[in-house]
Structure formats: C-alpha cells, structure tokens
Write an enzyme that holds these catalytic residues in place. Sequence first.
Site: not given
Length: 286
Positions: A146, A178
Amino acid sequence: MEIVYLDGAFLPADQAKVSVFDRGFLFGDSVYEVIPFYQGVGFRLEEHLARLAHSLDALQIPHSDNLDEALNKLVAQNGGGNVSVYVQITRGNAGKRSHAVTADITPTVFACCQPIAPIYETGPEVIEGARVIVTDDLRWQRCDIKANGLLANILAMRQAHEAGAAEALLQKEGWINEGSSSNVFIVEQGHVITPPLHKGILSGTTRALVLELAQQHGVQVTESNISYERLIGADEVWITSSTRGVLPVTAVDEHPIAGGQKGPLWLQMFKLFTRYQQGLMTGESL
C-alpha cells in the site's frame, strides 16, 4: 480545530510541517493505511496494522513503536465517534535529495482523521447503478504494497471521469485485477466471484468483509480469474471500497449488465453490509 499526529506529537493540522527533503515528498518513498474507527474503537485494528507492517517490511522501512496507542489517542483527541484514520509512514528526511538510502534515516509518521459516511442511511432504492470502464493496468508490479505512488490510479480514475464513468477497472494480461480505488466482484448463477489475491491486487478490507458476510449467510463465493468477456457476460457486477460500500455496476464500457438493472444478490449483500455498518456506527446490536 482538527488534531493530527506527527512524529510523536499531537498538534493542530495547520501547525504540522514536513521537510521538503522528506523522501515521501521527493520520491513517494512511503506507505499508508486507512483504518476505520467505530465508536472510537479501531475496526480490525490488528489486521490493518499487519497490512501496514507488510508494506513497511517490503520497503525495508522500520516499524513505528506503539502506533496503535498513538492512533487511539488521536481519535480520542478528535472527539472519538466514527472516523477513518489515515496513516502515512515515509522513509524519512535524509537532509538532501539522493536516490541512495542510508541506514541513519528516521521514518516520518503522520496520521489524521476524517468522518466516515453512514452508508446505511441511504436506502438501496436510492443507490444508482454505476457505469465503469476497463483500461490497461499500468501500475507497478507490487500492488499488494500500500504505497503512496498512486499516479497510475489517479490517471485511470481521471480517464473514467472523462468517459462519464464512476470507476476504471484495471486489466493486465487478459485478467481484470481491481478498480483504481476498489475491488471487483461478479455474480454467475447466484455464485459470487472475485479475483484471487496476488501481488497485483491490494487486499481490501471491505472486500474481505463482503466475502465474510456472504459466507456467513450461505452465499457461495469463489476466488477466480475474471476475463473481460466473463465480466461483461456476468449476471451482476459490483465494486467495493470503504467509501462506496457495495456498489452495483450496471454498465461496463458500452455493455449493459443484466439489462442495466441492479441485481438481487447485490441487494442482499448491500443490506447485509449496511446492517453490519449500522451496528458498528451506532453501537446497537441489529
């Protein structure tokens, strides 16, 4: 005045300063996490901190001691309640711009709060089906980290907005991974399917919660690769994120999904998700 956390201190947001030589500013050499707090209590705090630790370890940035205590105190100083806490940890200030990483740099740790939108207050009949586009996934190879380098995500979202769409689904080597800021689900004959986790996908906490709720209520779920053809031929398509909850997709590019209608399994999952959120945000057992 909003209180933020910066390197061990709690101070008003307009007083928080970070050096121009911070590697997070110069190189995006940093990671982040977003953690919801309901009724002042961190939601699955250990799991969020474990994901943050995974990102830090991947970049070989030292962990911050007692971060959980600092975040709890930050939330309390901002009035508690229902807030999401944004945490960013950079490699730190090297005192100059240099690609080389030295061992004596102290990480910069920053956190702030913002209110959580009560999605449960919006009835399913008000939720509009979203149109999405599919575009090439131009991000780096470690999307499981992340990291703050989100330029490719931003460009994909801008492409979606220019096309009048709500989100861009990212495709690489023939597979849908995604969204630019969401996870993707499809439904085939009452069966919920989402791409399996790998280094090209971030392990979304809302994704995990939706899978958990589905399994608890007897909905069959599978992690499986999704091609473009499978996507546009699905009975239902959803995207999920902490800010959107569970959002129905009624068109992919120019292809309507299920005749452009919201699906029955989406309705079931929306009700389960919002009921769960309401319980967390109000403290009531529903």
